[in-house]
Design a protein around this motif. Sequence first.
Motif, short mmCIF file in Angstrom:
data_model
loop_
_atom_site.label_atom_id
_atom_site.label_comp_id
_atom_site.label_asym_id
_atom_site.label_seq_id
_atom_site.Cartn_x
_atom_site.Cartn_y
_atom_site.Cartn_z
N GLU A 22 0.83 -1.21 0.00
CA GLU A 22 0.00 0.00 0.00
C GLU A 22 0.87 1.26 0.00
O GLU A 22 0.57 2.23 -0.70
N LEU A 23 1.94 1.24 0.78
CA LEU A 23 2.83 2.40 0.84
C LEU A 23 3.57 2.60 -0.48
O LEU A 23 3.81 3.75 -0.89
N GLU A 24 3.93 1.51 -1.15
CA GLU A 24 4.57 1.62 -2.46
C GLU A 24 3.63 2.31 -3.45
O GLU A 24 4.06 3.16 -4.24
N MET A 25 2.35 1.95 -3.41
CA MET A 25 1.39 2.61 -4.30
C MET A 25 1.20 4.08 -3.90
O MET A 25 1.13 4.95 -4.76
N GLU A 26 1.16 4.34 -2.59
CA GLU A 26 0.98 5.71 -2.12
C GLU A 26 2.16 6.59 -2.52
O GLU A 26 1.98 7.74 -2.94
N ILE A 27 3.37 6.06 -2.41
CA ILE A 27 4.55 6.87 -2.73
C ILE A 27 4.55 7.27 -4.21
O ILE A 27 4.95 8.36 -4.57
N MET A 28 4.07 6.38 -5.05
CA MET A 28 3.96 6.70 -6.48
C MET A 28 2.84 7.72 -6.73
O MET A 28 2.95 8.57 -7.61
N ARG A 29 1.79 7.63 -5.97
CA ARG A 29 0.65 8.53 -6.12
C ARG A 29 1.01 9.96 -5.68
O ARG A 29 0.67 10.92 -6.36
N VAL A 30 1.69 10.09 -4.55
CA VAL A 30 2.01 11.44 -4.04
C VAL A 30 3.29 11.99 -4.64
O VAL A 30 3.58 13.18 -4.50
N GLY A 31 4.05 11.18 -5.31
CA GLY A 31 5.32 11.62 -5.88
C GLY A 31 5.17 12.49 -7.11
O GLY A 31 6.12 13.16 -7.51
N PRO A 44 1.40 17.75 -0.99
CA PRO A 44 0.62 16.55 -0.67
C PRO A 44 0.41 16.45 0.85
O PRO A 44 1.14 17.06 1.63
N ILE A 45 -0.58 15.68 1.22
CA ILE A 45 -0.85 15.47 2.64
C ILE A 45 0.36 14.82 3.31
O ILE A 45 0.75 15.19 4.40
N ARG A 46 0.94 13.83 2.62
CA ARG A 46 2.16 13.18 3.11
C ARG A 46 3.21 13.28 2.04
O ARG A 46 2.94 13.13 0.86
N THR A 47 4.44 13.49 2.45
CA THR A 47 5.53 13.62 1.48
C THR A 47 6.09 12.25 1.12
O THR A 47 5.91 11.26 1.86
N VAL A 48 6.79 12.22 0.01
CA VAL A 48 7.50 11.00 -0.41
C VAL A 48 8.46 10.58 0.69
O VAL A 48 8.56 9.39 1.03
N GLU A 49 9.14 11.53 1.28
CA GLU A 49 10.12 11.22 2.33
C GLU A 49 9.46 10.58 3.55
O GLU A 49 9.99 9.62 4.12
N ALA A 50 8.30 11.11 3.96
CA ALA A 50 7.60 10.56 5.13
C ALA A 50 7.14 9.13 4.85
O ALA A 50 7.25 8.25 5.71
N ILE A 51 6.63 8.92 3.66
CA ILE A 51 6.17 7.57 3.30
C ILE A 51 7.35 6.62 3.23
O ILE A 51 7.28 5.48 3.70
#
Length: 172
Positions: A22-31, A44-51
Motif C-alpha cells: 500500500e505504501l509503495e502505491m501511495e509513494i507513487m501517487r504522491v510523488g 501533498p498530505i504526506r511527502t514522499v520522504e515521510a512515506i
Amino acid sequence: MAHILLAEAVKLKSILLKRVQELEMEIMRVGFTVIEKGTLPAPPIRTVEAIDIEMNDIRNDIRKLDRLIYEANLNNTITYKEDPLTIVEAIELATQLRAQARVYKQLGSHEKQRIQFGGYGEGTTYVEVALYEPEEYRKKALDFEKDANKLSGLINAKNYSVTIAFDEEKYA
C-alpha cells in the motif's frame, strides 16, 4: 520487551507485507502531480520522504519478524506419530502429505479400464488399463489428507503456545 504468540507474528508479518505494498502505491501517487504551467503544486498530505521512512521502518520490522519466526520454527518441536519434529520440518511434512494426497486422488479418480477409441479411421478400439487399483489410491488419498490435517492442527496449536519477543504495539 513485549511478547506475541507465534501465530500472531505470522499474521502480523502478512499484514505488514500488505502495508508495504500500500505504501509503495501511495509513494507513487504522491510523488507526482499535474499542474498548469507556471503554477505551484499543492503540497501533498504526506511527502514522499515521510512515506519512505514509514516503509523502511516496516520493512525493518518484517525482517525482524522473519528472523524471530524462523528461529521459533527451528527451536520448537511437536510430536507427530511419536517422532519429534521441529515446526519447520512439520510444515514441510504437511505440505508433502497434501501433495501426496493430490497425486493419490488423481490416481484414485481413474477407472480401472476405459475405452480409448482409435484414430485415423482404423476401426481399432484401444483400452486404457490402470496398472494399479484406483480404489486403493482413493483410500490412501483420504488417509494422507487426514494425516496432513492432523499435523496442521498440531502445528497450529504449537503456534498458539510459542511466544516471541516482539513489540507489536505500534501496529495494534
